[in-house]
Design a protein around this motif. Structure first.
Motif, short mmCIF file in Angstrom:
data_model
loop_
_atom_site.label_atom_id
_atom_site.label_comp_id
_atom_site.label_asym_id
_atom_site.label_seq_id
_atom_site.Cartn_x
_atom_site.Cartn_y
_atom_site.Cartn_z
N UNK A 179 0.69 -1.09 -0.09
CA UNK A 179 -0.13 0.01 -0.21
C UNK A 179 0.85 1.35 -0.13
N UNK A 180 0.29 2.31 0.16
CA UNK A 180 1.07 3.67 0.01
C UNK A 180 0.44 4.37 1.69
N UNK A 181 1.29 4.84 2.23
CA UNK A 181 0.67 5.50 3.49
C UNK A 181 1.92 6.58 3.86
N UNK A 182 1.21 7.82 3.97
CA UNK A 182 2.15 9.06 4.30
C UNK A 182 2.89 9.28 2.92
N UNK A 183 2.48 8.93 2.05
CA UNK A 183 2.99 9.30 0.64
C UNK A 183 4.22 8.25 0.29
N UNK A 184 4.38 7.03 1.08
CA UNK A 184 5.57 6.02 0.95
C UNK A 184 4.98 4.69 0.52
N UNK A 185 5.67 3.97 -0.18
CA UNK A 185 5.33 2.60 -0.38
C UNK A 185 5.68 1.63 0.78
N UNK A 186 4.73 0.96 1.30
CA UNK A 186 4.95 0.21 2.58
C UNK A 186 4.24 -0.93 2.54
N UNK A 187 4.47 -1.88 3.30
CA UNK A 187 3.56 -3.20 3.65
C UNK A 187 2.38 -2.65 4.22
N UNK A 188 1.12 -3.54 4.09
CA UNK A 188 -0.21 -2.96 4.62
C UNK A 188 0.14 -3.08 6.12
N UNK A 189 -0.71 -2.50 7.01
CA UNK A 189 -0.54 -2.81 8.49
C UNK A 189 -0.85 -4.15 8.88
N UNK A 190 -1.57 -4.72 8.26
CA UNK A 190 -1.88 -6.20 8.53
C UNK A 190 -0.53 -7.13 8.33
N UNK A 191 0.13 -6.95 6.97
CA UNK A 191 1.27 -7.60 6.71
C UNK A 191 2.23 -7.15 7.66
N UNK A 192 2.31 -5.94 8.08
CA UNK A 192 3.37 -5.34 8.98
C UNK A 192 3.24 -6.07 10.35
N UNK A 193 2.18 -6.18 10.97
CA UNK A 193 2.09 -6.91 12.03
C UNK A 193 2.55 -8.19 12.14
N UNK A 194 2.00 -8.94 10.98
CA UNK A 194 2.36 -10.43 10.64
C UNK A 194 3.81 -10.41 10.80
N UNK A 195 4.44 -9.65 9.85
CA UNK A 195 5.78 -9.96 9.89
C UNK A 195 6.66 -9.74 11.24
N UNK A 196 6.05 -8.46 12.08
CA UNK A 196 6.79 -8.19 13.22
C UNK A 196 6.44 -9.33 14.31
N UNK A 197 5.30 -9.87 14.23
CA UNK A 197 4.89 -10.65 15.29
C UNK A 197 5.72 -12.06 14.98
N UNK A 198 6.48 -12.51 13.81
CA UNK A 198 7.10 -13.56 13.78
C UNK A 198 8.62 -13.38 13.94
N UNK A 199 9.03 -12.08 14.27
CA UNK A 199 10.35 -11.73 14.42
C UNK A 199 10.90 -11.69 15.69
N UNK A 200 11.51 -12.59 16.44
CA UNK A 200 11.89 -12.64 17.75
C UNK A 200 13.00 -11.43 17.98
N UNK A 201 13.10 -11.11 19.20
CA UNK A 201 12.89 -11.74 20.26
C UNK A 201 11.36 -11.87 20.76
#
Length: 306
Positions: free
Chosen positions: A122-144
């Motif tokens: 998606x685009x957010x604040x004018x920048x290309x980013x992962x969607x909020x859902x994908x962002x949460x999914x990625x960070x929730x899989x990343x330890x610690x």
């Protein structure tokens, strides 16, 4: 007397591609090599008055100018753009690249490679980013584990992601790397958690077997609002709170005193902890909470007896 460098208004604050500014006749390469401009990345510059070494937004803007097709800002950088408090001041910009895409390494970059379907961009604040859902999914899989929970709680708190939607999304991708960690994080996630340190305090107590705890519990006495506390054991009238630096301000301190007196009058005991308590004295913190719980469970002696 030297003549001040000419600064085109369109280049006065945001990063820009040097080659484009030169091709459009706005600047010359000689000018770009002068003290007026700061080189952030290959062919990316910013005016010296717009340069802040720890400004993550500036670095995201700069990196976005260098992204190859198909790449986006991701991870903690995307979460930060969504408003989540998950970054240290000097954190590099996280970029997600589809498997076949290449990007030149740089100390200000953290590159992650992963499949990236169109629905996750998606685009957010004018920048290309992962969607909020994908962002949460990625960070929730990343330890610690604690950092994963802090990130998920922060995104839930910003209301850019719903816990039910994240659970469904994760279930549909149960074979992805880090999925077992994410499943555990989702059992611990608390959308009402109001700060990263509050999440860390709650996790510390849950790991010690103290719970369940109610987040952002509203306390009333005689039908009137008294206070809302970070964590609570309502049956025992025990409140547990994290105190950040803002509590040391004089006006805030005065409000805290009045609030604590009101809670005491309502029959509540309040334990207050700082970052040092959570991060550097976790055993002592757990011991204090256990002691308070034991005292609240102890039967009250009959009047007139010790």
């Amino acid at each position: 007397m030297s003549v001040p460098a000419r600064v085109p208004p369109c280049l006065a604050s945001l990063p820009f591609r040097g080659s484009r500014a030169v091709s459009e006749g706005l600047l010359t390469w000689t000018m770009l090599r002068g003290p007026t401009w700061v080189r952030l990345l290959p062919d990316v510059y910013v005016h010296r008055h717009g340069y802040r070494v720890d400004d993550h937004r500036m670095w995201c803007e700069a990196v976005a100018l260098r992204l190859p097709p198909g790449a986006v800002l991701a991870g903690r950088s995307a979460a930060w753009l969504f408003g989540a408090e998950v970054l240290s001041r000097d954190a590099p910009v996280t970029v997600l690249l589809p498997t076949a895409v290449r990007l030149r390494p740089h100390p200000r970059l953290t590159v992650v490679r992963s499949p990236l379907p169109d629905e996750d961009r998606t685009r957010f604040a004018g920048l290309p980013v992962t969607t909020a859902l994908r962002t949460a999914f990625d960070l929730g899989r990343l330890g610690p584990r604690a950092e994963a929970l802090v990130a998920v709680d922060a995104l839930l708190r910003r209301r850019v992601v719903k816990l039910s939607a994240l659970r469904d999304y994760a279930e549909a991708r149960s074979g992805w790397p880090g999925a077992p960690l994410l499943r555990e994080v989702l059992t611990l996630a608390e959308p009402l958690s109001e700060s990263p340190m509050e999440t860390r305090l709650r996790l510390l107590l849950l790991d010690a077997g103290i719970g369940p705890l109610t987040a952002q519990h509203e306390i009333r006495a005689a039908g009137r609002f008294v206070a809302r506390v970070d964590l609570a054991c309502p049956v025992l009238r025990l409140a547990i709170e994290y105190d950040g630096d803002h509590h040391r301000e004089r006006a805030h301190f005065r409000r805290d005193v009045a609030r604590l007196n009101a809670l005491r009058a309502a029959g509540w005991v309040v334990l207050r902890f700082t970052a040092d308590d959570v991060l550097r004295r976790p055993d002592a913190t757990v011991a204090l909470v256990r002691q308070a719980l034991a005292e609240r469970r102890a039967p009250t002696p009959p009047h007139g007896h010790p």
